[in-house]
Motif scaffolding. Structure first.
Motif, PDB file in Angstrom:
ATOM      1  N   TRP A  19       4.027  -7.966 -18.407  1.00 63.80           N
ATOM      2  CA  TRP A  19       4.621  -9.262 -18.725  1.00 63.80           C
ATOM      3  C   TRP A  19       5.871  -9.114 -19.573  1.00 63.80           C
ATOM      4  N   ASP A  20       6.733 -10.117 -19.461  1.00 64.33           N
ATOM      5  CA  ASP A  20       7.945 -10.169 -20.275  1.00 64.33           C
ATOM      6  C   ASP A  20       7.673 -10.803 -21.635  1.00 64.33           C
ATOM      7  N   ARG A  21       6.637 -11.634 -21.700  1.00 65.63           N
ATOM      8  CA  ARG A  21       6.325 -12.297 -22.967  1.00 65.63           C
ATOM      9  C   ARG A  21       4.825 -12.581 -23.023  1.00 65.63           C
ATOM     10  N   VAL A  27       2.262 -14.788 -25.510  1.00 68.87           N
ATOM     11  CA  VAL A  27       2.266 -15.798 -26.569  1.00 68.87           C
ATOM     12  C   VAL A  27       0.831 -16.050 -27.019  1.00 68.87           C
ATOM     13  N   LEU A  40       3.115  -5.254 -22.002  1.00 75.33           N
ATOM     14  CA  LEU A  40       4.495  -5.728 -22.024  1.00 75.33           C
ATOM     15  C   LEU A  40       5.414  -4.896 -21.147  1.00 75.33           C
ATOM     16  N   GLY A  44       9.846  -6.478 -23.251  1.00 77.42           N
ATOM     17  CA  GLY A  44       8.970  -7.616 -23.479  1.00 77.42           C
ATOM     18  C   GLY A  44       8.908  -8.064 -24.926  1.00 77.42           C
ATOM     19  N   GLN A  45       8.396  -9.259 -25.122  1.00 77.72           N
ATOM     20  CA  GLN A  45       8.317  -9.867 -26.449  1.00 77.72           C
ATOM     21  C   GLN A  45       6.903 -10.362 -26.712  1.00 77.72           C
ATOM     22  N   TRP A  92       5.054 -13.229 -29.011  1.00 81.04           N
ATOM     23  CA  TRP A  92       5.262 -14.428 -29.823  1.00 81.04           C
ATOM     24  C   TRP A  92       3.918 -14.852 -30.392  1.00 81.04           C
TER      25      TRP A  92
END
Length: 100
Positions: free
Chosen positions: A24-26, A28, A62, A66-67, A69
């Motif tokens: 995944w790119d992010r 949360v 990630l 990726g990030q 949050w």
């Protein structure tokens, strides 16, 4: 446009087991909470452990850029940018959790 997905009821500490072939790119995590243990002091340690374990699990799924949050209530993060400053021992110490 990137596809979005929201999954509920997922153990945030077990992302690589639940999604073994996904990247995944992010990731949360909204208002994480470890279940309280009645009659135990220092419940904040449980929140810190949850954040630490989540960050490790999220890093495993990630993409390269990726990030992660994490949304917390004002003051919980323990950063200089928190609008409500608390003593560092009274916060979740989110930067330390992410660094570990």
């Amino acid at each position: 446009a990137h596809p979005l997905r929201g999954d509920f009821g997922v153990d945030a500490r077990e992302l690589s087991r639940r999604y073994p072939s996904e990247e995944w790119d992010r990731v949360v995590f909204n208002l994480p909470q470890a279940p309280p243990e009645p009659r135990r002091r220092n419940q904040i340690q449980r929140q810190r452990a949850l954040l630490r374990d989540f960050c490790a699990a999220a890093a495993s799924v990630l993409s390269r850029d990726g990030q992660i949050w994490v949304t917390l209530l004002a003051g919980q993060g323990g950063t200089r940018l928190d609008p409500n400053q608390r003593a560092i021992g009274d916060s979740w110490q989110v930067q330390l959790a992410a660094a570990q």
